[in-house]
Design an enzyme around this catalytic site. Structure first.
Site, short mmCIF file in Angstrom:
data_model
loop_
_atom_site.label_atom_id
_atom_site.label_comp_id
_atom_site.label_asym_id
_atom_site.label_seq_id
_atom_site.Cartn_x
_atom_site.Cartn_y
_atom_site.Cartn_z
N LEU A 1 0.83 -1.21 0.00
CA LEU A 1 0.00 0.00 0.00
C LEU A 1 0.86 1.26 0.00
CD1 LEU A 1 -2.90 -0.93 2.46
CD2 LEU A 1 -2.74 -1.32 0.01
N GLU B 1 -7.39 2.41 -0.96
CA GLU B 1 -6.00 2.59 -0.48
C GLU B 1 -5.97 3.36 0.84
OE1 GLU B 1 -3.28 1.39 -1.63
OE2 GLU B 1 -3.68 0.86 -3.72
P1 TGC Z 1 -0.74 -1.63 13.11
O1 TGC Z 1 -0.93 -2.43 14.37
O2 TGC Z 1 -0.56 -0.16 13.19
O3 TGC Z 1 0.50 -2.26 12.31
C1 TGC Z 1 0.63 -3.66 12.08
C2 TGC Z 1 2.06 -3.89 11.63
O4 TGC Z 1 2.25 -3.31 10.31
C3 TGC Z 1 3.23 -2.27 10.37
N1 TGC Z 1 2.75 -1.19 9.52
C4 TGC Z 1 3.26 -0.94 8.32
N2 TGC Z 1 4.28 -1.51 7.65
C5 TGC Z 1 4.56 -1.03 6.43
N3 TGC Z 1 3.86 -0.02 5.88
C6 TGC Z 1 2.82 0.57 6.50
N4 TGC Z 1 2.12 1.54 5.91
C7 TGC Z 1 2.49 0.11 7.79
N5 TGC Z 1 1.52 0.45 8.69
C8 TGC Z 1 1.71 -0.36 9.75
C9 TGC Z 1 3.32 -1.87 11.82
O5 TGC Z 1 4.60 -1.33 12.13
C10 TGC Z 1 3.08 -3.20 12.52
O6 TGC Z 1 4.27 -3.94 12.48
P2 TGC Z 1 4.69 -4.90 13.73
O7 TGC Z 1 5.98 -5.50 13.32
O8 TGC Z 1 4.78 -3.98 14.92
O9 TGC Z 1 3.57 -5.89 13.86
O10 TGC Z 1 -1.92 -1.98 12.14
P3 TGC Z 1 -3.48 -1.91 12.34
O11 TGC Z 1 -4.02 -3.28 12.17
O12 TGC Z 1 -3.83 -1.18 13.60
O13 TGC Z 1 -3.95 -1.08 11.06
C11 TGC Z 1 -3.53 0.18 10.86
C12 TGC Z 1 -4.17 0.85 9.60
C13 TGC Z 1 -5.60 1.25 9.87
C14 TGC Z 1 -3.34 2.08 9.36
C15 TGC Z 1 -4.09 -0.04 8.36
O14 TGC Z 1 -4.61 -1.27 8.54
C16 TGC Z 1 -4.65 0.62 7.13
O15 TGC Z 1 -3.89 1.24 6.41
N6 TGC Z 1 -6.01 0.51 6.79
C17 TGC Z 1 -6.55 0.96 5.51
C18 TGC Z 1 -6.78 -0.24 4.63
C19 TGC Z 1 -6.40 0.00 3.20
O16 TGC Z 1 -5.73 0.96 2.85
N7 TGC Z 1 -6.77 -0.93 2.33
C20 TGC Z 1 -6.42 -0.83 0.96
C21 TGC Z 1 -6.80 -2.09 0.20
S1 TGC Z 1 -6.05 -2.20 -1.39
C22 TGC Z 1 -6.87 -1.05 -2.33
O17 TGC Z 1 -7.66 -0.28 -1.90
C23 TGC Z 1 -6.47 -1.04 -3.74
S2 TGC Z 1 -7.30 0.11 -4.74
C24 TGC Z 1 -6.24 0.04 -6.01
C25 TGC Z 1 -6.61 0.78 -7.24
O18 TGC Z 1 -7.58 0.39 -7.95
O19 TGC Z 1 -5.84 1.72 -7.58
P1 FAD Z 2 -15.14 0.96 5.97
O1 FAD Z 2 -13.83 0.50 6.50
O2 FAD Z 2 -16.35 0.20 6.37
O3 FAD Z 2 -15.31 2.49 6.35
C1 FAD Z 2 -16.56 3.16 6.26
C2 FAD Z 2 -16.40 4.57 6.83
O4 FAD Z 2 -15.99 4.48 8.21
C3 FAD Z 2 -15.31 5.37 6.13
O5 FAD Z 2 -15.70 6.70 6.00
C4 FAD Z 2 -14.11 5.26 7.06
O6 FAD Z 2 -13.23 6.37 6.95
C5 FAD Z 2 -14.81 5.23 8.41
N1 FAD Z 2 -13.97 4.58 9.43
C6 FAD Z 2 -13.55 3.28 9.48
N2 FAD Z 2 -12.76 3.08 10.54
C7 FAD Z 2 -12.67 4.25 11.20
C8 FAD Z 2 -11.99 4.71 12.38
N3 FAD Z 2 -11.22 3.88 13.09
N4 FAD Z 2 -12.15 6.00 12.75
C9 FAD Z 2 -12.89 6.86 12.01
N5 FAD Z 2 -13.57 6.50 10.90
C10 FAD Z 2 -13.45 5.22 10.50
N6 FAD Z 2 -9.34 -3.41 -1.91
C11 FAD Z 2 -8.40 -4.36 -2.19
O7 FAD Z 2 -7.96 -5.11 -1.34
N7 FAD Z 2 -7.94 -4.50 -3.48
C12 FAD Z 2 -8.38 -3.72 -4.49
O8 FAD Z 2 -7.93 -3.87 -5.65
C13 FAD Z 2 -9.37 -2.73 -4.22
N8 FAD Z 2 -9.90 -1.98 -5.24
C14 FAD Z 2 -10.93 -1.12 -4.99
C15 FAD Z 2 -11.56 -0.48 -6.04
C16 FAD Z 2 -12.66 0.36 -5.81
C17 FAD Z 2 -13.35 1.01 -6.96
C18 FAD Z 2 -13.07 0.59 -4.48
C19 FAD Z 2 -14.22 1.54 -4.21
C20 FAD Z 2 -12.47 -0.04 -3.43
C21 FAD Z 2 -11.40 -0.93 -3.66
N9 FAD Z 2 -10.80 -1.65 -2.62
C22 FAD Z 2 -9.84 -2.60 -2.88
C23 FAD Z 2 -11.34 -1.57 -1.26
C24 FAD Z 2 -10.91 -0.33 -0.48
O9 FAD Z 2 -9.57 -0.42 -0.09
C25 FAD Z 2 -11.82 -0.19 0.72
O10 FAD Z 2 -13.09 0.22 0.21
C26 FAD Z 2 -11.33 0.81 1.74
O11 FAD Z 2 -10.16 0.33 2.39
C27 FAD Z 2 -12.39 1.17 2.81
O12 FAD Z 2 -13.00 0.04 3.30
P2 FAD Z 2 -14.62 -0.07 3.35
O13 FAD Z 2 -15.14 0.31 2.03
O14 FAD Z 2 -14.95 -1.41 3.89
O15 FAD Z 2 -15.06 1.06 4.36
#
Ligand code: TGC
Ligand code: FAD
Length: 383
Positions: A239, A363
């Protein structure tokens, strides 16, 4: 849109790369993208075209089929692609940062040689499975399971909202093993029990396919397990790379909206004068130019730090959050400058605006990145 002469900070090679992607987007994407988005279809042969341009895995070393480029070049490629459409940038960034990056960083030598060259040419399309129906912002809660079975594993569970899932040849999937460790596996199309249903009726990223990854006791041979990672650091490192690219990509979308609005404001007359002559419209345009310039500086500096391996995840969060929000604000203001004309596909603004509603969520949402910054500066975890 280069108000602070930022091109002077780019090397001749970086300028050449930017110009070649810009040329491709102007000739092959802009003339057709509105129709494909309206029809909810992806641009045909897009991945092979991006592969031929060197836009897939540009930072992967040449010996594995990449272009061996620096991080600012990668960012410029994302910026130019998203000038065309966020779906085009998404295709390149998922393949590069979420599929090639983990195989290169955490894969075995055999995995790198087997998968990376074909992903770099676009012959194979990859997807990335982290998000699940019950776990989006909180991916560490994942329920997808990997259990030992003979000389391999069984994978069960599902992933949701996955870019390119309906068309992928392989997926990098994150799951918990019996010791509760997070492991990455490469799942190939055709493996028994693996299906990829499409998510239809999106109003955003309509030129990109999104869907699920469903695993019904899929057998995963040992050689498809990424050997070098066993914690959340694996998916979160991917990420970092993708979010960095998105910080640049959002600038591309914003520039297209700004330039469209500026041109329109100079041409469109009301009350006998171009609307660009009214102070209210100048305020909108001047603020857009200012915010785009600030975003350009942020991403350029982050790219320098990233090329030196010094960028922190929290710095990347700040840039992704700021730049995507900036682009969405620019799109909303630009849409207003065009009045009713802003809602039709003859102009790109509404399409960018709807795309950016996904980009601000995927992301890591706008809120999540704020909390990452909050945690970094206070030392207190608010999740
Ligand atoms: P936390 O307990 O803070 O950390 C767990 C372990 O991970 C390490 N860590 C990282 N390492 C590398 N890079 C980072 N950015 C890292 N952030 C944390 C951390 O040091 C720890 O390591 P260790 O050795 O101490 O265990 O983690 P948490 O479970 O409390 O979660 C934190 C949080 C909320 C920031 C994280 O889970 C998060 O970023 N949530 C958002 C989810 C997200 O971004 N999903 C994206 C899915 S993919 C997608 O959306 C693709 S769209 C693509 C497209 O079409 O372009
Ligand atoms: P939720 O986590 O349910 O969040 C809902 C709302 O609650 C948000 O406003 C959020 O900010 C808020 N919220 C959640 N937790 C907290 C908190 N602790 N404090 C305050 N507010 C909070 N994922 C992949 O793995 N691979 C992909 O290729 C990928 N592609 C995608 C493509 C598209 C078009 C879209 C729309 C999404 C894609 N995703 C992918 C998923 C994407 O990463 C998730 O939608 C995103 O991480 C948010 O998760 P959610 O939709 O379940 O929202």
């Amino acid at each position: 849109m280069d108000y602070y002469l930022l091109h002077e900070l780019l090397s001749p090679e970086q300028q050449l790369i930017r110009d070649s992607i810009r040329g491709f987007v102007k000739s092959e994407i802009i003339p057709v993208i509105d129709q494909y988005a309206q029809d909810h279809q992806e641009v045909p042969n897009l991945m092979k075209k991006l592969g031929a341009l060197g836009a897939l895995g540009p930072f992967i070393p040449e010996e594995y089929g990449g272009a061996g480029l620096d991080q600012i070049s990668y960012g410029l490629i994302m910026q130019e692609l998203e000038f065309g459409d966020s779906a085009i940038r998404s295709a390149a960034s998922v393949q590069s940062s979420l599929v090639m990056f983990p195989i290169y960083t955490f894969g075995s030598e055999e995995q790198k040689r087997k998968y990376l060259p074909k992903l770099a040419t676009g012959e194979w399309i990859g997807s990335f499975g982290l998000t699940e129906p019950n776990h989006g912002s909180d991916p560490a809660g994942m329920e997808t399971k990997l259990t030992k079975d003979g000389d391999g594993y069984r994978l069960s569970g599902s992933k949701m909202w996955i870019t390119n899932s309906p068309v992928c040849d392989l997926a990098v999937v994150w799951a918990r093993d019996e010791e509760q460790k997070v492991r990455g596996v490469i799942v190939e199309r055709g493996m028994e029990g693996f299906s990829t249903p499409e998510t239809l009726h999106k109003w955003s990223l309509r030129a990109s396919r999104t869907g699920e990854l469903v695993f019904d006791q899929v057998f995963i041979p040992q050689e498809n397990l990424l050997p070098e990672v066993s914690s959340m650091k694996g998916p979160l490192s991917c990420l970092n790379s993708a979010r960095y690219g998105i910080s640049w990509g959002a600038i591309g979308a914003a520039v297209d909206c700004y330039e469209t609005a500026l041109r329109y404001a100079k041409e469109r007359e009301q009350f006998g004068k171009p609307i660009a002559s009214f102070q209210l419209q100048q305020k909108k345009l001047a603020e857009m130019a200012t915010e785009i310039t600030k975003a350009q500086l942020l991403s350029w500096r982050l790219g320098q730090l990233k090329s030196e391996n010094r960028a922190t995840p929290a710095q990347i969060s700040m840039a992704k959050r700021n730049n995507v929000h900036m682009a969405l604000q620019v799109a909303r203001e630009a849409r207003q400058i065009l009045g009713a004309m802003g809602i039709v596909g003859d102009f790109p603004i509404m399409r960018h605006m709807m795309n950016l509603e996904s980009v601000i969520t995927y992301e890591g949402t706008h809120d999540v990145h704020l909390l990452i910054t909050g945690q970094d500066i206070t030392g207190i975890n608010a999740f």
